[in-house]
Design a protein around this motif. Sequence first.
Motif, PDB file in Angstrom:
ATOM      1  N   SER A 354       1.006  -1.648  -0.010  1.00 27.51           N
ATOM      2  CA  SER A 354       0.073  -0.060  -0.187  1.00 27.51           C
ATOM      3  C   SER A 354       1.311   1.611  -0.024  1.00 27.51           C
ATOM      4  CB  SER A 354      -0.966   0.174   1.223  1.00 27.51           C
ATOM      5  OG  SER A 354      -2.005  -0.987   1.069  1.00 27.51           O
ATOM      6  N   ALA A 355       1.588   0.930   0.466  1.00 30.50           N
ATOM      7  CA  ALA A 355       2.681   2.372   0.719  1.00 30.50           C
ATOM      8  C   ALA A 355       3.343   2.499  -0.192  1.00 30.50           C
ATOM      9  CB  ALA A 355       3.121   2.802   1.800  1.00 30.50           C
ATOM     10  N   ALA A 356       3.985   2.144  -0.394  1.00 28.37           N
ATOM     11  CA  ALA A 356       5.084   1.581  -2.159  1.00 28.37           C
ATOM     12  C   ALA A 356       5.294   2.481  -3.424  1.00 28.37           C
ATOM     13  CB  ALA A 356       5.156   0.677  -3.141  1.00 28.37           C
ATOM     14  N   VAL A 357       4.360   3.419  -3.173  1.00 31.23           N
ATOM     15  CA  VAL A 357       4.513   4.614  -4.565  1.00 31.23           C
ATOM     16  C   VAL A 357       4.552   6.295  -3.395  1.00 31.23           C
ATOM     17  CG1 VAL A 357       3.709   3.537  -6.497  1.00 31.23           C
ATOM     18  CG2 VAL A 357       1.533   4.978  -4.585  1.00 31.23           C
ATOM     19  N   GLN A 358       4.366   6.139  -2.092  1.00 29.45           N
ATOM     20  CA  GLN A 358       4.292   7.034  -1.398  1.00 29.45           C
ATOM     21  C   GLN A 358       5.460   7.061  -0.396  1.00 29.45           C
ATOM     22  OE1 GLN A 358       0.208   8.784  -0.550  1.00 29.45           O
ATOM     23  NE2 GLN A 358      -0.832   7.432  -1.666  1.00 29.45           N
ATOM     24  N   ILE A 359       6.674   6.378  -0.375  1.00 30.01           N
ATOM     25  CA  ILE A 359       6.842   6.099   0.640  1.00 30.01           C
ATOM     26  C   ILE A 359       7.879   7.348   1.037  1.00 30.01           C
ATOM     27  CG2 ILE A 359       9.320   6.464  -0.836  1.00 30.01           C
ATOM     28  CD1 ILE A 359       7.763   3.227   1.878  1.00 30.01           C
ATOM     29  N   ASN A 371       4.770   2.092  11.683  1.00 31.46           N
ATOM     30  CA  ASN A 371       3.788   2.946  11.885  1.00 31.46           C
ATOM     31  C   ASN A 371       2.986   3.074  11.412  1.00 31.46           C
ATOM     32  OD1 ASN A 371       4.091   0.917  14.544  1.00 31.46           O
ATOM     33  ND2 ASN A 371       5.182   3.029  15.622  1.00 31.46           N
ATOM     34  N   LYS A 372       3.381   4.674  10.259  1.00 39.32           N
ATOM     35  CA  LYS A 372       2.553   5.371   9.339  1.00 39.32           C
ATOM     36  C   LYS A 372       2.312   4.719   8.170  1.00 39.32           C
ATOM     37  CE  LYS A 372       5.039   9.764  10.959  1.00 39.32           C
ATOM     38  NZ  LYS A 372       5.971  11.199  10.198  1.00 39.32           N
ATOM     39  N   GLU A 373       3.659   3.962   7.642  1.00 41.50           N
ATOM     40  CA  GLU A 373       2.881   2.677   7.135  1.00 41.50           C
ATOM     41  C   GLU A 373       1.559   1.934   7.131  1.00 41.50           C
ATOM     42  OE1 GLU A 373       6.426   1.466   4.688  1.00 41.50           O
ATOM     43  OE2 GLU A 373       6.724   1.023   6.019  1.00 41.50           O
ATOM     44  N   ILE A 374       2.101   0.922   8.421  1.00 43.55           N
ATOM     45  CA  ILE A 374       0.749   0.426   9.110  1.00 43.55           C
ATOM     46  C   ILE A 374      -0.688   1.009   9.127  1.00 43.55           C
ATOM     47  CG2 ILE A 374      -0.988  -0.800  10.310  1.00 43.55           C
ATOM     48  CD1 ILE A 374       2.630  -1.924  11.120  1.00 43.55           C
ATOM     49  N   GLU A 375      -0.510   2.282   9.516  1.00 44.47           N
ATOM     50  CA  GLU A 375      -2.217   3.131   9.600  1.00 44.47           C
ATOM     51  C   GLU A 375      -2.311   3.546   8.422  1.00 44.47           C
ATOM     52  OE1 GLU A 375      -3.178   7.819  11.398  1.00 44.47           O
ATOM     53  OE2 GLU A 375      -0.835   7.158  11.744  1.00 44.47           O
ATOM     54  N   PHE A 376      -1.872   3.986   7.234  1.00 50.00           N
ATOM     55  CA  PHE A 376      -2.096   4.577   5.895  1.00 50.00           C
ATOM     56  C   PHE A 376      -2.740   3.535   5.225  1.00 50.00           C
ATOM     57  CE2 PHE A 376      -1.159   4.646   1.488  1.00 50.00           C
ATOM     58  CZ  PHE A 376      -2.057   5.390   0.627  1.00 50.00           C
ATOM     59  N   SER A 377      -2.427   2.133   5.601  1.00 51.89           N
ATOM     60  CA  SER A 377      -2.648   0.860   4.564  1.00 51.89           C
ATOM     61  C   SER A 377      -3.911   0.467   5.850  1.00 51.89           C
ATOM     62  CB  SER A 377      -2.096  -0.976   5.177  1.00 51.89           C
ATOM     63  OG  SER A 377      -2.134  -1.683   4.298  1.00 51.89           O
ATOM     64  N   VAL A 391      -3.336  -5.912   8.267  1.00 49.50           N
ATOM     65  CA  VAL A 391      -2.408  -5.721   6.833  1.00 49.50           C
ATOM     66  C   VAL A 391      -0.956  -5.587   7.247  1.00 49.50           C
ATOM     67  CG1 VAL A 391      -3.846  -3.466   7.117  1.00 49.50           C
ATOM     68  CG2 VAL A 391      -2.241  -3.633   8.289  1.00 49.50           C
ATOM     69  N   LYS A 392       0.050  -6.794   7.848  1.00 45.78           N
ATOM     70  CA  LYS A 392       0.676  -7.223   8.293  1.00 45.78           C
ATOM     71  C   LYS A 392       1.150  -8.122   7.162  1.00 45.78           C
ATOM     72  CE  LYS A 392       1.609  -4.819  12.555  1.00 45.78           C
ATOM     73  NZ  LYS A 392       2.352  -5.166  14.196  1.00 45.78           N
ATOM     74  N   GLN A 393      -0.464  -9.092   7.082  1.00 48.40           N
ATOM     75  CA  GLN A 393      -0.360 -10.391   6.038  1.00 48.40           C
ATOM     76  C   GLN A 393       0.727 -10.231   4.450  1.00 48.40           C
ATOM     77  OE1 GLN A 393      -4.962 -10.743   5.827  1.00 48.40           O
ATOM     78  NE2 GLN A 393      -4.316 -12.178   4.864  1.00 48.40           N
ATOM     79  N   ASP A 394       1.031 -11.569   4.001  1.00 49.18           N
ATOM     80  CA  ASP A 394       1.321 -10.768   2.924  1.00 49.18           C
ATOM     81  C   ASP A 394      -0.382 -10.607   1.953  1.00 49.18           C
ATOM     82  OD1 ASP A 394       3.679 -11.753   3.705  1.00 49.18           O
ATOM     83  OD2 ASP A 394       4.140 -13.767   3.198  1.00 49.18           O
TER      84      ASP A 394
END
Length: 497
Positions: A354-359, A371-377, A391-394
């Motif tokens: 989810s975070a890949a293009v907005q790293i 934590n920010k990546e997880i929150e965004f996802s 959101v931590k699962q593959d």
Amino acid sequence: MGKILEMIDIYKSFGSVSVLNRIDFSVEKGEVRALLGANGAGKSTLMKVIGGVHSQTKGRVLLNGKEINFKNPHHSKESGISVIYQELSLVPTLTVVENIFLGREFTNGIFVNKKAMLKEYENVCNEFDFNINPYTITSKLSIANQQMIEIMKAISANSDIIIMDEPTTSLTNNEKESLFKIISKLKSMNKTIIYISHILEEVFRVCDSASIMKNGEMIGTYKVSDLTKLKITQLMTGNENHEIIEAKDYCYARYDEDPILQAKNLRTSKVKDVSFDIYKGEIVGLAGLVGSRRTEIINILFGIDKKEGGEILLNNKKVNIASPKEAISNKIGLIPEDRKNLGLILDHAIYTNSAAVQIDRFKNGIFVSKNKEIEFSEGGVESLGIKVNSVKQDVKELSGGNQQKVVVSKWLEKDLDLIIYDEPTKGIDIAAKEDIFKTVEKFAKTGIGVIFISSDLEEVIRISDRILVVREGAIVDELKNDGITVQDIMNSIFNVH
């Protein structure tokens, strides 16, 4: 005619996760049975039990009245079952004829009898009206023709049961008609077809009956003549209020302002002098047959292919886009057709995808904040209704529709001027399609221009303000979406006026 296959009280679990519960499923000889259900309903798992990929945890399988436990896919094939999976299983470096007879080559003692295989190939071609050069390397064929090779493979194996998983996703309307004729002929030969599709028009066209699954359980089996689209969606979703939206009822295009994108005389070896504009909030559909090179046009805009001529202007400013990174920096997003290879990193977690293009927005100094990546996802999961445990699962653990929503979620809250959807509903269920359509509307409503590509012309009409017709790498017509029909678009594609 008698039941050819019976599955009785089938359960299937992976560890502690139960995916099939109390499944009773049977088909008769010469029957065309649809298997329907939302993504994640258990259809593929059930077919993989039949195909020998998985063994049931509990329950019995009978073939022609005799109990059988398929040890592996080869055992299933030897028992007269062919499965044509959505992800094709051809070897790209082999020829067409080598792929068709792979694993069951004709031999003269220890030597392969190529002449006998070629003769058998020609017999199948003549009987079913195929016309593909047997010596062509398979990787050089279109996806549509590769799909046909899989079907020929099943036919030549003389299978009694043929399972087709989303067989028309890459086919043109003409190729679909050819497939429907093949199914009709196979039925007349007393072959049994299990047909998995999210395109309900096809179900009504070719199937005798439909079995509907939800959440790993069999809801029931019905005569197709007793069903409607609405009834099917209600059974699939369990939602009596679920509606199918048949027509577009909004327009956010800002035609009174300058275009957000101007493409002028774009050229490559495959794209011929293409020019068009996109306005803020406008949804423009690209319609054409498979192989019309719609994707090649948008590949120029996203920097995947280098243009050999022409200009791209964004907000009246000339830009040179030489890579996807430059496209993103110019506020262009892409949801690619091949989500598994181009849109996702399957072995990574949902939140990292989810975070890949907005790293950059998740960085604390030089470090990325998990934590920010997880929150965004998690925000994307909630916004798009993505069904996840965490959101931590593959991401590979998700159904096709939910994987597609993860691809879309990457662009949420991103500062964009233009977003491109390339075959975004391929292989996903009706409810997930509606969710994807809602994201298109959401982007358009905020003033983002949208390019929408789909081989399903009803979808193009359903979503677009304006439709550009593409043929052989050129835009040959422009249609305002004002009461037009699929036939109007087909007439334009085939230059029938």
